[in-house]
Scaffold this active site. Structure first.
Site, PDB file in Angstrom:
ATOM      1  N   CYS A 161      -2.217   9.644  -8.955  1.00  0.00           N
ATOM      2  CA  CYS A 161      -2.917  10.726  -8.112  1.00  0.00           C
ATOM      3  C   CYS A 161      -2.069  12.261  -7.925  1.00  0.00           C
ATOM      4  O   CYS A 161      -2.634  12.937  -7.465  1.00  0.00           O
ATOM      5  CB  CYS A 161      -3.202  10.032  -6.713  1.00  0.00           C
ATOM      6  SG  CYS A 161      -4.093   8.471  -6.842  1.00  0.00           S
TER       7      CYS A 161
ATOM      8  N   HIS B 165      -3.840  15.296  -0.902  1.00  0.00           N
ATOM      9  CA  HIS B 165      -4.539  14.241  -1.724  1.00  0.00           C
ATOM     10  C   HIS B 165      -5.559  13.642  -1.078  1.00  0.00           C
ATOM     11  O   HIS B 165      -5.242  13.231   0.359  1.00  0.00           O
ATOM     12  CB  HIS B 165      -3.584  13.266  -2.152  1.00  0.00           C
ATOM     13  CG  HIS B 165      -4.392  12.044  -3.052  1.00  0.00           C
ATOM     14  ND1 HIS B 165      -5.371  12.465  -3.832  1.00  0.00           N
ATOM     15  CD2 HIS B 165      -4.025  10.814  -3.048  1.00  0.00           C
ATOM     16  CE1 HIS B 165      -5.539  10.994  -4.360  1.00  0.00           C
ATOM     17  NE2 HIS B 165      -4.894  10.207  -3.956  1.00  0.00           N
TER      18      HIS B 165
ATOM     19  N   ASN C 112     -11.300   8.583  -3.107  1.00  0.00           N
ATOM     20  CA  ASN C 112     -10.094   9.012  -3.868  1.00  0.00           C
ATOM     21  C   ASN C 112     -10.364   9.034  -5.435  1.00  0.00           C
ATOM     22  O   ASN C 112     -10.723   8.059  -5.864  1.00  0.00           O
ATOM     23  CB  ASN C 112      -8.921   7.784  -3.670  1.00  0.00           C
ATOM     24  CG  ASN C 112      -7.964   7.909  -4.069  1.00  0.00           C
ATOM     25  OD1 ASN C 112      -7.590   8.808  -5.061  1.00  0.00           O
ATOM     26  ND2 ASN C 112      -6.863   7.142  -3.831  1.00  0.00           N
TER      27      ASN C 112
HETATM   28  O1  UT7 Z   1      -4.301   7.332  -4.128  1.00  0.00           O
HETATM   29  C1  UT7 Z   1      -3.048   6.534  -3.981  1.00  0.00           C
HETATM   30  C2  UT7 Z   1      -2.833   6.290  -2.555  1.00  0.00           C
HETATM   31  N1  UT7 Z   1      -3.577   5.525  -1.847  1.00  0.00           N
HETATM   32  C3  UT7 Z   1      -3.774   5.151  -0.606  1.00  0.00           C
HETATM   33  O2  UT7 Z   1      -2.839   6.209  -0.083  1.00  0.00           O
HETATM   34  C4  UT7 Z   1      -4.309   4.233   0.074  1.00  0.00           C
HETATM   35  C5  UT7 Z   1      -3.612   3.577   1.249  1.00  0.00           C
HETATM   36  N2  UT7 Z   1      -4.006   2.840   2.020  1.00  0.00           N
HETATM   37  C6  UT7 Z   1      -5.230   2.557   2.628  1.00  0.00           C
HETATM   38  O3  UT7 Z   1      -5.865   3.643   2.716  1.00  0.00           O
HETATM   39  C7  UT7 Z   1      -5.407   1.769   3.524  1.00  0.00           C
HETATM   40  O4  UT7 Z   1      -4.430   0.919   3.717  1.00  0.00           O
HETATM   41  C8  UT7 Z   1      -6.652   0.919   3.401  1.00  0.00           C
HETATM   42  C9  UT7 Z   1      -7.938   1.742   3.578  1.00  0.00           C
HETATM   43  C10 UT7 Z   1      -6.659   0.387   2.007  1.00  0.00           C
HETATM   44  C11 UT7 Z   1      -6.866  -0.366   4.026  1.00  0.00           C
HETATM   45  O5  UT7 Z   1      -6.679   0.070   5.683  1.00  0.00           O
HETATM   46  P1  UT7 Z   1      -5.806  -0.738   6.485  1.00  0.00           P
HETATM   47  O6  UT7 Z   1      -6.161  -0.373   7.877  1.00  0.00           O
HETATM   48  O7  UT7 Z   1      -4.406  -0.692   6.141  1.00  0.00           O
HETATM   49  O8  UT7 Z   1      -6.423  -2.185   6.431  1.00  0.00           O
HETATM   50  P2  UT7 Z   1      -5.734  -3.607   6.298  1.00  0.00           P
HETATM   51  O9  UT7 Z   1      -5.265  -3.661   4.632  1.00  0.00           O
HETATM   52  O10 UT7 Z   1      -4.685  -3.951   7.400  1.00  0.00           O
HETATM   53  O11 UT7 Z   1      -7.107  -4.560   6.229  1.00  0.00           O
HETATM   54  C12 UT7 Z   1      -7.462  -5.050   7.519  1.00  0.00           C
HETATM   55  C13 UT7 Z   1      -8.669  -6.160   7.591  1.00  0.00           C
HETATM   56  C14 UT7 Z   1      -8.214  -7.441   6.564  1.00  0.00           C
HETATM   57  O12 UT7 Z   1      -8.706  -8.360   7.142  1.00  0.00           O
HETATM   58  P3  UT7 Z   1      -8.025  -9.465   7.832  1.00  0.00           P
HETATM   59  O13 UT7 Z   1      -6.897  -9.963   6.720  1.00  0.00           O
HETATM   60  O14 UT7 Z   1      -7.270  -8.719   8.911  1.00  0.00           O
HETATM   61  O15 UT7 Z   1      -8.890 -10.422   8.496  1.00  0.00           O
HETATM   62  C15 UT7 Z   1      -8.972  -6.774   5.339  1.00  0.00           C
HETATM   63  O16 UT7 Z   1      -9.419  -8.162   4.747  1.00  0.00           O
HETATM   64  O17 UT7 Z   1      -9.786  -5.453   6.926  1.00  0.00           O
HETATM   65  C16 UT7 Z   1     -10.271  -6.237   5.820  1.00  0.00           C
HETATM   66  N3  UT7 Z   1     -10.893  -5.536   4.660  1.00  0.00           N
HETATM   67  C17 UT7 Z   1     -12.397  -5.159   4.774  1.00  0.00           C
HETATM   68  N4  UT7 Z   1     -13.138  -5.534   5.856  1.00  0.00           N
HETATM   69  C18 UT7 Z   1     -14.222  -4.707   5.257  1.00  0.00           C
HETATM   70  C19 UT7 Z   1     -10.106  -5.004   3.632  1.00  0.00           C
HETATM   71  N5  UT7 Z   1     -11.106  -4.086   3.040  1.00  0.00           N
HETATM   72  C20 UT7 Z   1     -12.544  -4.319   3.596  1.00  0.00           C
HETATM   73  C21 UT7 Z   1     -13.794  -3.911   3.877  1.00  0.00           C
HETATM   74  N6  UT7 Z   1     -14.616  -3.963   4.381  1.00  0.00           N
HETATM   75  N7  UT7 Z   1     -14.018  -2.938   2.562  1.00  0.00           N
END
Ligand code: UT7
Length: 345
Positions: free
Chosen positions: A132, A272, A302
């Site tokens: 990225c 970004h 993204n």
């Molecule tokens: O370009 C390179 C840079 N990329 C980035 O910077 C991305 C960085 N990361 C992020 O943007 C975030 O970490 C995410 C958007 C990917 C995830 O957000 P989060 O607040 O960190 O969520 P999480 O990973 O803690 O997930 C929380 C919950 C999980 O469920 P449990 O385990 O708490 O029951 C996931 O399974 O949300 C669940 N989950 C979803 N639920 C509905 C993960 N993806 C989804 C989804 N829909 N699409």
């Protein structure tokens, strides 16, 4: 050089007025595929909701390239747009740099395919892989060639078809990414405005936070690698998030320090576009006002190397950036890699 430049940017690392040359951005352009994939569409494909995606990422929709539309096609459209706006013909282009993590194929480079498609047969061409962060890496490399008098016209393109490496069954990642391309024409334009500085950084110790394991020398394509899903990107979202905020803050501060510019003087910050929460956190840490931040993540998700290039084009086209404005670009990606650039438009 105009008197304002010599008084404003005294730091020798601000390369703007270095040896009488200026690396000016004489045109920008972008292209996104026509097909829109909304959060509602995704909710019909996997277990997710518009509410989850919107609140966690800010993304509402993303663009998806057609089956027969490749990274080089997206890059070509963006490049032709930037060249038209810069008033540059194909035979004037000395160098083409394509930043991409999703080349049409491992070789030849996507840059060579773009060279062929735009007819820039005089130009040298190569791909750059900084995930990225690739567009800012490309700007810095292009600037070096211009300031060293090697080339006068460099085409820098960020282009991705991320839909080709996304696991459409993995809700943790498939909602985040989209396809698109952005391009900039860099030229030596004495007595003009341009790129003041660009910072690049990397930390390979955290290469396991965001990667695609298959398709390279470590794990060539085989029936087993495909069955194991190794040709899809994988990400540790939480750790990537934390590292993104920290690295983007540090890179932006370093770029501003080099130019001796306070954040309050920046007209438009173009981060970004990975996640609205990352953008807002970086803005807050830099002490920026919300209206300084350019955001289009809701429309495209993204788009990796294309992200800030598309955003820059939209900010210019919409009149949010005017001649003479100071702009800060700041990026972060797999590698880990990061970067920031300050531009006087
Ligand atoms: O370009 C390179 C840079 N990329 C980035 O910077 C991305 C960085 N990361 C992020 O943007 C975030 O970490 C995410 C958007 C990917 C995830 O957000 P989060 O607040 O960190 O969520 P999480 O990973 O803690 O997930 C929380 C919950 C999980 O469920 P449990 O385990 O708490 O029951 C996931 O399974 O949300 C669940 N989950 C979803 N639920 C509905 C993960 N993806 C989804 C989804 N829909 N699409």
């Amino acid at each position: 050089m105009s008197p304002s430049h010599s008084t404003r940017f005294k730091n020798p690392r601000a390369k703007h007025d270095f040896v009488g040359r200026t690396c000016s951005i004489s045109g920008v352009g972008s292209y996104v595929p026509a097909k829109v994939l909304t959060n509602a569409d995704l909710a019909r494909m996997i277990e997710t909701t518009d509410e989850w995606i919107t609140t966690r990422t800010g993304i509402k929709e993303r663009r998806i390239a057609a089956k027969n539309e490749f990274t080089s096609d997206l890059a070509t459209q963006a490049a032709l747009c930037a060249m038209r706006r810069a008033g540059v013909t194909a035979d004037q282009v000395d160098l083409i740099i394509v930043a991409t993590a999703t080349p049409d194929m491992p070789f030849p480079s996507t840059a060579c395919l773009v060279q062929r498609k735009i007819g820039a047969h005089r130009a040298a061409a190569f791909d750059l892989e900084a995930a990225c962060s690739g567009f800012i890496y490309g700007l810095e490399i292009g600037q070096q060639f211009i300031m060293s008098r090697t080339y006068d016209t460099v085409l820098v393109i960020g282009a991705e078809k991320l839909s080709s490496i996304v696991d459409w069954k993995d809700r943790n990642t498939c909602v985040l990414f989209g396809d698109g391309a952005g391009a900039a024409v860099l030229q030596n334009r004495p007595n003009s405005h341009g790129l003041l500085t660009a910072v690049m950084g990397a930390d390979g110790r955290k290469s396991d936070l965001l990667f695609m394991a298959g398709g390279g020398s470590r794990c060539p394509a085989s029936a087993e690698s495909v069955a194991a899903g190794l040709h899809y990107l994988r990400m540790d979202g939480k750790e990537t998030f934390k590292n993104a905020v920290q690295a983007m803050q540090t890179a932006a501060e370093e770029a501003l320090r080099r130019c001796e510019i306070d954040i309050s003087r920046i007209k438009c910050i173009i981060p970004h576009q990975a996640n609205l929460r990352i953008i807002e956190a970086v803005g807050e840490r830099l002490g920026a006002r919300p209206e300084q931040l350019f955001v289009n993540v809701q429309k495209y998700g993204n788009t990796s190397a294309a992200s800030v290039a598309i955003a820059l084009d939209e900010a210019v086209s919409s009149g949010q950036i005017q001649r003479g404005d100071l702009i800060l670009l700041v990026v972060f990606g797999a590698g880990l890699t990061w970067g920031a650039a300050v531009i006087e438009w």
